[in-house]
Design a protein around this motif. Structure first.
Motif, PDB file in Angstrom:
ATOM      1  N   HIS A 131      -3.531   2.481  -0.905  1.00  0.00           N
ATOM      2  CA  HIS A 131      -4.042   1.620   0.175  1.00  0.00           C
ATOM      3  C   HIS A 131      -5.478   1.209  -0.123  1.00  0.00           C
ATOM      4  N   CYS A 132      -6.074   0.435   0.765  1.00  0.00           N
ATOM      5  CA  CYS A 132      -7.418  -0.122   0.572  1.00  0.00           C
ATOM      6  C   CYS A 132      -8.406   0.972   0.175  1.00  0.00           C
TER       7      CYS A 132
ATOM      8  N   CYS B 111      -0.693   2.406   4.641  1.00  0.00           N
ATOM      9  CA  CYS B 111      -1.308   1.172   5.125  1.00  0.00           C
ATOM     10  C   CYS B 111      -1.623   1.297   6.622  1.00  0.00           C
ATOM     11  N   ASP B 112      -2.630   0.540   7.026  1.00  0.00           N
ATOM     12  CA  ASP B 112      -3.278   0.701   8.347  1.00  0.00           C
ATOM     13  C   ASP B 112      -2.391   1.202   9.488  1.00  0.00           C
TER      14      ASP B 112
ATOM     15  N   ALA C 217      -7.111   1.974   6.825  1.00  0.00           N
ATOM     16  CA  ALA C 217      -6.202   2.957   6.233  1.00  0.00           C
ATOM     17  C   ALA C 217      -6.945   4.245   5.884  1.00  0.00           C
TER      18      ALA C 217
ATOM     19  N   CYS D 228       0.832  -1.218   0.000  1.00  0.00           N
ATOM     20  CA  CYS D 228       0.000   0.000   0.000  1.00  0.00           C
ATOM     21  C   CYS D 228       0.863   1.263   0.000  1.00  0.00           C
TER      22      CYS D 228
END
Ligand code: FES
Length: 577
Positions: free
Chosen positions: A199-200, A127-128, A206, A59
């Protein structure tokens, strides 16, 4: 509106680069091997670009280019950019769970910033866990710091329909299990879901963290929703570099931005965007570092009555790219302005409310109004009872309305391995009215509190068409997931919380409106079970994991290390040579 007042500031980088004699020679000479001309070391704000680029954090895989855009901005503003790597956590690859290393990553950030000649910091996050770990680490040093979130992927499409990162994986996995999808289709969907850098694409953790950073005031306005692949993300990176230099000149440190009011704004806006439950645990940890008094109950008191406005998966239909085209977070801030504190300061020196005055909503299907919200009450509810005295959390907007008040028979899984071993056993005594209870997946018990709280339902019930059941655990849940899932039960089962005492067949009552979660077992019986309870063997003594299980705090405290509470500032009294 209150504006931040600029004040003259001493450049701490000059404590290195401004020195004469042997020390100054050493500090400058080795840096010059990279081709920096001598004038870069003379009184220019040094901006550290804290980079979580890594090929195993996909990500954040585009962050080398993004860092270059930040550098361009720093140079333009008369600063001296120096990029440095920190521990990067790739949610999809790292085992056993990225949450286990969040605190470690934050320590690498804190020590890298404090120990080096930086005046200001740009945090490149995506990312998260990369967002909270960088903010936590930087907050512990408290230099002028600005966040640049890397942006979401472009929307995926599969078989003619939009598909969202994570969210559709859970659906596809269920469909594969029940034969609604072939293995070939399942594999084809992999490439369709992740079609660009970033990212997602859902309002997973995220995106929640990106909105949190903007809501707290740590980014430039409008940052959260710009897709990673959009050229405007690089333009914003350039502007972030410029602003980092100005923030140093104004001495706009993190603690001036991260006030209690900023945290309250973030909680209200998280409700409005339908952010992930992981928001709770990360915001508590950040507050602990900067020294703001924030409790689990604040998330319910401040956030749970706020309207839910953003129609994004997993709670809704759209994706982050649509959110950007609709106007992004500034539109939500403008909608929510009657609730928000306007007297906070953000990275550009103005409040987030002032920054959003001119925002326009270009798609009311994506961002609803406060007058006609998607749900009148969004946010995260905190339930308490004899099952978890310190609380558990649930995201009602991602749950099934008919299960928010429920009474059912417990089906207990002692560990995640036990769950996997028996869940699809046709003889498992379970029906859709049961309450699935998963133990030993909390901060200490797993260790690291993995995202397994949204346990998949038994195959035999999926085949019957059951789509949701009440699930309770001390785990977390992926922000891309959904369901009537009670998470973060505290105290966790591994430290002897009452969750550890639940047995198959016990009756559990949940009532989200009443904020209660109750195990219908007498106190005498619980007492006798407690006397016979044996903690699971953790088996971790050495290394980082040994340190983790010894010092991690419970979920309702943010699962940070007890010794990292508060901040140490940026002063280093001793020389290195
Ligand atoms: Fe990195 Fe979702 S896996 S943001």
């Amino acid at each position: 509106m209150e504006r931040h007042n600029a004040e003259e500031t001493h450049l701490r980088s000059q404590d290195w680069f401004g020195k004469t004699g042997k020390d100054g020679f050493i500090y400058r000479s080795w840096m010059k091997n990279q081709g920096h001309p001598a004038h870069q070391f003379k009184g220019k704000p040094v901006i550290g670009i804290c980079n979580t680029w890594s090929e195993v954090t996909p990500c954040n895989g585009h962050f080398r280019e993004l860092a270059q855009s930040v550098k361009n901005g720093v140079y333009e503003a008369g600063g001296f950019p120096l990029e440095f790597p920190v521990m990067s956590l790739g949610e999809t690859l790292i085992r056993p769970t990225a949450m286990l290393q969040r605190n470690l990553a934050s320590m690498t950030v804190e020590e890298s910033i404090r120990g080096n000649p930086f005046d200001g910091i740009v945090l490149l996050t995506g990312c998260d866990k990369t967002t909270p770990s960088l903010i936590m680490g930087a907050a512990s040093v408290d230099l002028p710091s600005i966040v640049l979130t890397g942006g979401a992927m472009l929307s995926g499409r599969f078989q003619g329909k939009a598909i969202g990162s994570g969210t559709d994986v859970w659906r596809f996995a269920d469909d594969l299990k029940t034969g609604k999808m072939t293995a070939q289709e399942f594999e084809e969907a992999e490439s369709c879901m992740s079609r660009s850098i970033g990212h997602c694409s859902t309002m997973g953790t995220a995106s929640t963290m990106a909105c949190m950073a903007e809501a707290l005031g740590l980014t430039l306005p409008g940052s959260a929703a710009i897709p990673a692949a959009d050229s405007r993300k690089k333009a914003l990176a350039h502007m972030t570099g410029i602003r980092a230099v100005e923030m140093v000149k104004e001495n706009l440190t993190m603690s001036k931005i991260l006030t209690r009011k900023a945290f309250e704004n973030a909680i209200m806006l998280n409700a409005a965007v339908g952010g992930s439950t992981n928001f709770v645990i990360h915001l508590l940890a950040i507050a602990g570092r900067i020294g703001v008094d924030l409790t689990l109950d604040d998330f319910d008191t401040i956030g749970s009555k706020m309207p839910f406005l953003l129609n994004l998966m997993p709670s809704g239909a759209f994706l982050m790219e649509d959110f950007y085209y609709a106007g992004g977070l500034p539109v939500v801030i403008k909608e929510m302005q009657k609730y928000l504190h306007a007297d906070t300061v953000s990275a550009n020196g103005r409040s987030i409310v002032e920054n959003s005055t001119d925002a326009r909503n270009w798609n009311a299907d994506v961002i609803a109004s406060v007058e006609e919200p998607i749900l009148p009450e969004g946010g995260i509810a905190v339930v308490k009872g004899n099952l978890c005295q310190n609380g558990a959390v649930i995201k009602p907007s991602a749950a099934s309305a008919h299960l928010l008040k429920h009474r059912g028979r417990a089906v207990v899984f002692e560990t995640i391995e036990h769950y996997h071993a028996v869940i699809d056993d046709p003889d498992l005594d379970i029906d859709e009215t049961c309450v699935m209870v998963l133990k030993n997946v909390g901060p200490r018990g797993y260790p690291g509190m993995p995202e397994v709280g949204n346990m998949a339902l038994p195959k035999k019930l999926l085949e019957k068409g059951v789509t949701d059941m009440v699930r309770i655990s001390d785990a977390r849940m992926s922000g891309t997931a959904f369901g009537t899932v009670f998470l973060h039960a505290s105290p966790e089962s591994a430290v002897g919380g009452n969750l550890a005492l639940v047995q198959n067949g016990d009756i559990i009552e949940v009532d989200v409106a009443a904020r209660s979660i109750h195990l219908v077992v007498s106190e005498e019986e619980l007492q006798s079970r407690r006397q016979n309870w044996q903690p699971i063997e953790l088996g971790y003594q050495r290394g980082y994991v040994g340190l983790y299980v010894k010092h991690v705090m419970q979920a309702h405290e943010g699962a940070d290390f007890d010794f990292l509470l508060g901040k140490s500032g940026h002063e280093i009294k001793r020389e290195s040579h």
